[in-house]
Design an enzyme around this catalytic site. Structure first.
Site, mmCIF file in Angstrom:
data_model
loop_
_atom_site.group_PDB
_atom_site.id
_atom_site.type_symbol
_atom_site.label_atom_id
_atom_site.label_comp_id
_atom_site.label_asym_id
_atom_site.label_seq_id
_atom_site.Cartn_x
_atom_site.Cartn_y
_atom_site.Cartn_z
ATOM 1 N N HIS A 330 6.746 -2.785 2.427
ATOM 2 C CA HIS A 330 6.254 -4.119 2.763
ATOM 3 C C HIS A 330 7.290 -5.146 2.342
ATOM 4 O O HIS A 330 7.944 -4.977 1.317
ATOM 5 C CB HIS A 330 4.926 -4.391 2.043
ATOM 6 C CG HIS A 330 4.139 -5.492 2.670
ATOM 7 N ND1 HIS A 330 4.393 -6.814 2.399
ATOM 8 C CD2 HIS A 330 3.133 -5.465 3.569
ATOM 9 C CE1 HIS A 330 3.556 -7.559 3.110
ATOM 10 N NE2 HIS A 330 2.788 -6.769 3.841
ATOM 11 N N GLU A 387 -1.614 -0.635 6.379
ATOM 12 C CA GLU A 387 -1.769 0.173 7.595
ATOM 13 C C GLU A 387 -1.981 1.650 7.304
ATOM 14 O O GLU A 387 -2.469 2.380 8.152
ATOM 15 C CB GLU A 387 -0.518 0.030 8.485
ATOM 16 C CG GLU A 387 -0.037 -1.370 8.711
ATOM 17 C CD GLU A 387 -0.943 -2.171 9.601
ATOM 18 O OE1 GLU A 387 -2.128 -1.823 9.725
ATOM 19 O OE2 GLU A 387 -0.470 -3.154 10.182
HETATM 20 N N1 COA Z 1 10.308 4.370 5.266
HETATM 21 C C1 COA Z 1 11.560 4.642 4.870
HETATM 22 N N2 COA Z 1 12.413 3.712 4.404
HETATM 23 C C2 COA Z 1 11.949 2.460 4.324
HETATM 24 C C3 COA Z 1 10.653 2.104 4.703
HETATM 25 C C4 COA Z 1 9.813 3.124 5.185
HETATM 26 N N3 COA Z 1 8.571 2.864 5.581
HETATM 27 N N4 COA Z 1 10.455 0.793 4.521
HETATM 28 C C5 COA Z 1 11.614 0.317 4.028
HETATM 29 N N5 COA Z 1 12.514 1.327 3.921
HETATM 30 C C6 COA Z 1 13.892 1.238 3.430
HETATM 31 C C7 COA Z 1 14.822 0.859 4.561
HETATM 32 O O1 COA Z 1 15.305 1.988 5.255
HETATM 33 C C8 COA Z 1 15.898 0.117 3.814
HETATM 34 O O2 COA Z 1 16.709 1.072 3.192
HETATM 35 P P1 COA Z 1 18.322 0.887 3.188
HETATM 36 O O3 COA Z 1 18.558 -0.422 2.487
HETATM 37 O O4 COA Z 1 18.794 2.089 2.475
HETATM 38 O O5 COA Z 1 18.721 0.830 4.631
HETATM 39 C C9 COA Z 1 15.136 -0.596 2.699
HETATM 40 O O6 COA Z 1 13.979 0.188 2.471
HETATM 41 C C10 COA Z 1 14.728 -2.012 3.086
HETATM 42 O O7 COA Z 1 14.019 -1.926 4.311
HETATM 43 P P2 COA Z 1 13.871 -3.134 5.323
HETATM 44 O O8 COA Z 1 13.333 -2.583 6.594
HETATM 45 O O9 COA Z 1 15.102 -3.961 5.376
HETATM 46 O O10 COA Z 1 12.805 -3.987 4.543
HETATM 47 P P3 COA Z 1 11.890 -5.093 5.157
HETATM 48 O O11 COA Z 1 11.445 -5.939 4.052
HETATM 49 O O12 COA Z 1 12.524 -5.747 6.321
HETATM 50 O O13 COA Z 1 10.735 -4.144 5.721
HETATM 51 C C11 COA Z 1 8.842 -3.286 6.614
HETATM 52 C C12 COA Z 1 9.417 -4.249 5.578
HETATM 53 C C13 COA Z 1 7.317 -3.332 6.544
HETATM 54 C C14 COA Z 1 9.278 -3.728 8.004
HETATM 55 C C15 COA Z 1 9.349 -1.853 6.338
HETATM 56 O O14 COA Z 1 8.948 -1.448 5.053
HETATM 57 C C16 COA Z 1 8.901 -0.873 7.379
HETATM 58 O O15 COA Z 1 9.522 -0.773 8.439
HETATM 59 N N6 COA Z 1 7.785 -0.123 7.122
HETATM 60 C C17 COA Z 1 7.265 0.795 8.105
HETATM 61 C C18 COA Z 1 6.468 0.053 9.157
HETATM 62 C C19 COA Z 1 5.156 -0.455 8.618
HETATM 63 O O16 COA Z 1 4.443 0.240 7.931
HETATM 64 N N7 COA Z 1 4.821 -1.675 9.014
HETATM 65 C C20 COA Z 1 3.590 -2.316 8.618
HETATM 66 C C21 COA Z 1 3.840 -3.353 7.592
HETATM 67 S S1 COA Z 1 2.325 -4.003 6.940
#
Ligand code: COA
Length: 475
Positions: A330, A387
């Site tokens: 998140h 979720e």
């Molecule tokens: N699975 C694996 N790795 C994850 C992850 C996940 N669900 N969520 C974050 N990471 C990792 C990323 O790969 C990244 O790693 P890196 O720096 O080695 O490349 C790091 O954590 C940061 O991720 P990032 O996507 O930049 O963080 P964010 O703050 O933009 O992302 C979300 C937040 C929710 C978009 C992200 O956690 C995600 O994509 N989760 C899965 C989708 C989801 O459940 N969405 C519903 C949200 S309520």
């Protein structure tokens, strides 16, 4: 069509006796609650910000601090840590893992409040008394029915259409059946908010029936939002457990500060577009799997995993491919999402009455994810978000996975509309700036001198599947 979960607990003609929600879905004892780490309040950048604050160094995120850092501040991609406005509606304290709606803790609301009470709290600023709550319930019930032309429109949509696409179209279409002002826009006020809150579940249930070739069931006036939704899907009044589970789900999803879809709604409203336009922007923005589109994909993972024992291998393979685990991580919460706790209890309780497999696989998947993520991404704080347990909860209520995001929209409509009205109450156009990083001082080249190849540029892609797919189609 994605298969629906078991629906046997939904059926009850008497609607069940009055039961206390906290008895049905008791909070876990503190010791049982997984992964609640104590995190000290940050005096230095949290590890998750590492590498994101190059240009400005660590400063606690606030408008003042960004102003001090100006000019020349380069804001990080994704606006992480940037405060873009204020709200009285809800507060997400991601380090502590606390969520409040107008000061009320989500744990208290999940245990005690109905969705209608929460909608009142968000829209009108305080908890309703008995009369005010009854009045809102009557208004919501009275606005549930869809005008026949909207039902006809849905019949004209291909049965294969994704429920979120249909919902987005129909939310926009509602506007045609609401009187408009002289300039063509509609009044944006609590009355229209109630309109949207009331009709969203009707659209979702109606599409579910239409695409299955069944007749649309008219909403009932005497049922709660949750019970009526389940009734409109099956024609049977649900058991109290099912009604309360869905009601709690709607409470948990009702608002979440400036999340992407809410921000989209506020940006749209700030142009003085009306509440129907802003709500449509919100629904459109919810769709992606980094936001509200995740729980359907969580369900796909649970179905694919099939047995709890396979969870760890599945996670290892998925991360080795560079994929993300849906339902984990998140932007704000750096510990387990406080809403996950309630959803987990509901997924377990409902699973015991239907099919315990989905909860058991989800539980194993969460454990495996926590273990493997610590190895593969040490220092990242990635835990279950709202979720994750939404998937087994909604599936146990008989809702198919491709409708999960629509269910999110049903709950969030209360928050979106309250945010739109809050924005309009003290409006100024939201219009940020960007740092221009493209070429400068280019010499104009007449078209005859621009070469002969059909494609000289590849659309830039950040790895998003849809964008790649479009680029492939285009070439
Ligand atoms: N699975 C694996 N790795 C994850 C992850 C996940 N669900 N969520 C974050 N990471 C990792 C990323 O790969 C990244 O790693 P890196 O720096 O080695 O490349 C790091 O954590 C940061 O991720 P990032 O996507 O930049 O963080 P964010 O703050 O933009 O992302 C979300 C937040 C929710 C978009 C992200 O956690 C995600 O994509 N989760 C899965 C989708 C989801 O459940 N969405 C519903 C949200 S309520």
């Amino acid at each position: 069509m994605v298969p629906a979960g078991p629906a046997n607990i939904l059926r009850s003609q008497d609607g069940g006796s009055k039961m206390s929600r906290s008895r049905l879905f008791p909070r876990m004892e503190k010791a049982e609650r997984p992964h609640r780490h104590h995190v000290a309040s940050p005096s230095k950048p949290p590890t998750y910000l590492a590498g994101h604050t190059r240009e400005i160094g660590w400063i606690p995120p606030s408008i003042e601090n960004f102003q001090k850092a100006m000019p020349g501040t380069i804001v990080d991609r994704g606006l992480e840590g940037v405060i873009v406005g204020s709200t009285e509606l809800s507060n997400v304290e991601g380090i502590e893992g606390r969520l409040t709606y107008r000061g009320f803790d989500i744990h208290d609301l999940a245990q005690n409040a109905s969705y209608e009470e929460v909608a009142y709290l968000l829209l009108f600023g305080q908890l309703p008394n008995k009369f005010q709550l009854e009045d809102l319930k009557v208004r919501i019930a009275a606005n549930r029915m869809l005008p026949q032309p909207l039902i006809d429109m849905m019949h004209a949509i291909p049965k294969s259409a994704w429920p979120m696409d249909v919902l987005r179209t129909m939310i926009s279409a509602i506007a045609h059946f609401v009187p408009h002002l002289e300039d063509g826009s509609h009044a944006s006020n609590p009355r229209q908010a109630i309109h949207l809150i009331a009709k969203t579940p009707t659209i979702v249930a109606a599409w579910d029936r239409i695409r299955r070739g069944l007749h649309v069931i008219e909403p009932r006036l005497d049922l709660s939002t949750a019970a009526n939704f389940l009734y409109m899907r099956t024609g049977e009044v649900p058991l109290k457990e099912a009604e309360m589970a869905l009601d709690t789900y709607l409470v948990l999803l009702a608002d979440h500060s400036y999340n992407a879809s809410t921000f989209a709604a506020r940006v749209c409203a700030s142009t003085r577009a009306d509440i129907f336009a802003a709500a449509t922007s919100a629904v459109a923005t919810l769709e992606g799997d980094l936001h509200g589109g995740a729980p359907g994909k969580v369900m796909s993972m649970l179905l694919e995993i099939g047995k709890p024992e396979r969870a760890e291998t599945y996670v290892r393979d998925l991360l080795a491919r560079g994929d993300k685990i849906m339902g984990m991580g998140h932007r704000e919460y750096k510990i387990r999402d406080p809403r996950a706790e309630h959803l987990e209890v509901m997924a377990k309780t409902l699973g015991e009455k239907t099919d315990p497999r989905w909860y058991e696989i989800a539980r194993a998947l969460e454990d495996a994810s926590n273990k493997v993520l610590q190895e593969v991404k040490p220092g990242r704080r990635i835990y279950a978000n709202v979720e994750f347990y939404t998937a087994p909860t909604l599936f146990s209520l008989g809702i198919p996975a491709d409708e999960f995001t629509c269910m999110f929209a049903c709950g969030r409509m209360a928050g979106w509309t309250a945010h739109i009205l809050e924005q309009l109450g003290d409006n100024r156009l939201i219009r940020p700036q960007a740092t221009y990083v493209g070429p400068t001082l280019m010499a104009w080249v007449p078209i005859e001198q621009r070469g002969r190849s059909t494609f000289t540029t590849t659309p830039s892609s950040n790895g998003n599947g849809k964008e790649k797919a479009k680029a492939e189609v285009a070439s």
